[in-house]
Design an enzyme around this catalytic site. Structure first.
Site, PDB file in Angstrom:
ATOM      1  CB  SER A  13      -0.923  -0.008   1.223  1.00 12.87           C
ATOM      2  OG  SER A  13      -0.154  -0.015   2.416  1.00 12.87           O
ATOM      3  CB  SER A  14       1.602   3.914   1.338  1.00 22.14           C
ATOM      4  OG  SER A  14       0.655   3.848   2.379  1.00 22.14           O
ATOM      5  CG  LEU A  19       1.649  12.345  -6.488  1.00 20.97           C
ATOM      6  CD1 LEU A  19       1.046  13.740  -6.433  1.00 20.97           C
ATOM      7  CD2 LEU A  19       2.881  12.269  -5.605  1.00 20.97           C
ATOM      8  CB  THR A 188      11.028  -8.182 -12.058  1.00 26.83           C
ATOM      9  OG1 THR A 188      11.481  -9.528 -12.283  1.00 26.83           O
ATOM     10  CG2 THR A 188      12.088  -7.201 -12.546  1.00 26.83           C
ATOM     11  N   PRO A 190       7.935  -9.525  -7.287  1.00 24.74           N
ATOM     12  CG  PRO A 190       8.583  -8.327  -5.377  1.00 24.74           C
ATOM     13  CD  PRO A 190       9.127  -8.923  -6.631  1.00 24.74           C
ATOM     14  CD  GLN A 192       8.314 -12.094 -12.868  1.00 25.66           C
ATOM     15  OE1 GLN A 192       8.065 -13.309 -12.918  1.00 25.66           O
ATOM     16  NE2 GLN A 192       9.552 -11.626 -12.851  1.00 25.66           N
ATOM     17  CB  CYS A 382     -10.969  24.864  11.628  1.00 25.86           C
ATOM     18  SG  CYS A 382     -12.516  23.999  12.026  1.00 25.86           S
ATOM     19  CD  GLU A 406     -14.718  20.534  20.108  1.00 26.80           C
ATOM     20  OE1 GLU A 406     -14.320  19.482  19.576  1.00 26.80           O
ATOM     21  OE2 GLU A 406     -14.499  21.669  19.629  1.00 26.80           O
ATOM     22  CG  HIS A 508     -10.958  23.599   6.906  1.00 23.73           C
ATOM     23  ND1 HIS A 508      -9.931  23.038   7.638  1.00 23.73           N
ATOM     24  CD2 HIS A 508     -12.081  23.462   7.665  1.00 23.73           C
ATOM     25  CE1 HIS A 508     -10.403  22.573   8.789  1.00 23.73           C
ATOM     26  NE2 HIS A 508     -11.708  22.821   8.831  1.00 23.73           N
ATOM     27  CD  GLU A 510      -7.139  23.518   5.373  1.00 14.60           C
ATOM     28  OE1 GLU A 510      -7.515  22.697   6.236  1.00 14.60           O
ATOM     29  OE2 GLU A 510      -7.336  24.744   5.475  1.00 14.60           O
TER      30      GLU A 510
END
Length: 551
Positions: A13-14, A19, A188, A190, A192, A382, A406, A508, A510
């Protein structure tokens, strides 16, 4: 006819499917094609809104209020499209839709099964992305080939090519070609095995994008092509990028991936590729004229994906000003133990982002007090705005134990309180004030100076707001409310005029910053930090000049 690209991942993973998918979308747009992006996630949660940042990273909010995977942030930053809730589906949403249809009797008494009912629902949400106004849909399948959770999605995209036509679908598999230092070679096998698992399901990849530390030799490329049943030119090398993720699109272009996609899908409307703006961007990134350090004081600072869009937005603003941004990830709970002076001295700007829960809140308050009293440029987002209000209430207005309800329901001074619309809400998932909301900016403010206009729309994700019962007291004490909801009822931006740059927003920003178009608040924040650095250099020179010389 809309063409479809399906991006899967294997080995580990990752690997960066999001991207890579975003980079492909951007490059195809640069060739004049109309692109839409989609992510299908195999987890059972309906959305990531209630998931811990440690588990999932940041929750990326869209204009329509959808709480989505952080990969959609890559999609929006790299491409020109505005995404909506159709762009991110989870196993939970798919199964929920199927179960609701069963309860309404839409399956006419049939036994509801993964095949065909669940797979048909997956195909339906993929097909809905197409249309006369789109040339290419890029659908990323979350998870890793071999995971049981991903099987319904893989089966659905296998079937999809039978419905849409194989010539209208391209399967791209992102894989890892690891380097073994002891053997001094790339392995190679993995890749395959991963492709073998895909082929067992019935999917033959058309393109392999191989993540690697070292360059792949021609022999290794031919070997991968032979064993994985693809053409050698369809084995694309994607080396790790230590410098910047914004190198990825250019790397894919260098490997002629865009030409391969255009050829395989018969995209006759594709024009020539112009990457000039992107090359200029990387030139500025490689040749900064300034270097500044920004402290991001958060609850989840040790997890790099928890504030992914924050870090990217700081980089965008840095590129706008030809500045290299050194980001210090500071745990707010560490400030509670070690003090703001020890951890924050030397930074040219301090940013306090959002978060939930009481842990680390007092550290944020201390960081804001440090920024306010030392005239360090400060940007709150925020919860960062809410803690700025708490700090100002306690230390300027003298409101002892001022807090948010909160964190302290019995506070004598609830300067931050629950939104009226949230009073009777019980469920946590999807119930906050979410998505794009309009605001009006006040004249002669840093906010209107940044935006250059009076009306703005920004994305929100919160339940709590400034308590208007304290508005006059705060204004009398020097805090300005420079951004308000159209009816004037909700505070969106606060500023301190006596400070060089002290701005905090409930929304937000961003989520609306792009590499080629930095968000105006981030742009001005970084400009203030650059000015702070220049001021400190001037003061240091003056201090050295004033030192007495030996007689």
């Amino acid at each position: 006819m809309t063409k479809h690209i399906f991006v899967t991942g294997g080995v580990v993973s990752s690997l960066g499917k999001g991207l890579t998918s975003a980079s492909i979308g951007m490059v195809l747009e640069r060739r004049g094609l109309r692109v839409r992006m989609q992510k299908l996630d195999p987890y059972i949660n309906v959305d990531p809104g209630t998931m811990s940042p440690y588990q999932h990273g940041e929750v990326y909010v869209l204009d329509d209020g959808s709480e989505t995977d952080l990969d959609l942030g890559h999609y929006e930053r790299f491409t020109s499209g505005k995404l909506n809730r159709d762009c991110n589906y989870t196993t939970g949403q798919i199964y929920l839709s199927v179960i609701e249809k069963e309860r309404r009797g839409q399956f006419l008494g049939k036994t509801v099964q993964v095949i065909p009912h669940v797979t048909n629902e997956i195909k339906r949400v993929i097909k809905r992305m197409g249309g006369d106004d789109v040339d290419v849909v890029i659908t990323e399948i979350g998870g890793t080939v071999g995971d049981i959770e991903s099987l319904p999605f893989l089966e659905a995209i296998r079937q999809f090519s039978l419905d849409a036509g194989r010539e209208n679908c391209l399967y791209m598999h992102l894989t890892l070609v690891p380097y073994l230092k002891a053997a001094d070679e790339l392995k190679t096998k993995p890749t395959q095995h991963s492709v073998g698992q895909l082929r067992e399901i019935g999917i033959q990849p058309d393109v392999l994008v191989c993540r690697c530390e070292q360059s792949i030799s021609r022999d290794d490329r031919d070997k991968i092509a032979l064993f994985c049943n693809v053409e050698p030119e369809a084995v694309i090398e994607e080396k790790d990028k230590d410098f910047s993720i914004y190198e990825v699109p250019l790397s894919l272009v260098d490997n002629k991936l865009d030409e391969l996609i255009v050829k395989k899908l018969g995209l006759t409307s594709a024009g020539s590729l112009d990457m000039t703006p992107w090359n200029d961007l990387l030139h500025r990134l490689r040749n900064p004229r300034h270097e500044i350090s920004i402290a991001v004081v958060g609850k989840y600072a040790e997890h790099k994906d928890a504030y992914k869009s924050i870090y990217e937005s700081l980089d965008h603003a840095g590129m706008h000003h030809d500045a290299q941004i050194r980001i210090g990830r500071i745990q707010s709970s560490d400030i509670e133990r070690e003090g703001a002076e020890r951890l924050l001295s030397g930074f040219h700007g301090i940013l306090v982002p959002g978060g939930f829960g009481e842990r680390g809140v007092e550290g944020k308050v201390q960081a804001i007090q440090f920024a306010r009293e030392r005239n360090v440029p400060f940007f709150g987002i925020c919860l960062g705005m809410q803690t700025a209000v708490i700090e100002y209430g306690r230390n300027v207005l003298g409101l002892e134990k001022a807090h948010s309800t909160e964190f302290d329901k019995d506070t004598p001074h609830p300067v931050i309180c629950l939104l009226d619309e949230q009073q009777n809400v019980i469920d946590l998932g999807g119930t906050m004030r979410l998505g794009s909301q309009p605001s009006r900016l006040v004249a002669d403010s840093k906010a209107i100076q940044a935006y250059g206009r009076e009306e703005i729309d920004e994305r929100h994700r919160h339940r709590y707001e400034f308590n208007n019962e304290y508005r006059k007291a705060f204004e009398d004490a020097g805090m300005r409310f420079t951004g308000l909801s159209p009816d004037g009822g909700l505070v969106e931006i606060v500023e301190i005029d006596s400070h060089p740059w002290f701005v905090a927003a409930q929304f937000h920003p961003e989520f609306k910053s792009k590499p080629l178009k930095s968000h105006p608040l981030f742009t001005d924040f970084i400009e203030a930090a650059i000015n702070r650095r220049k001021q400190r250099v001037t003061e240091e020179i003056a201090s050295e000049t004033e030192k007495p010389t030996a007689s």
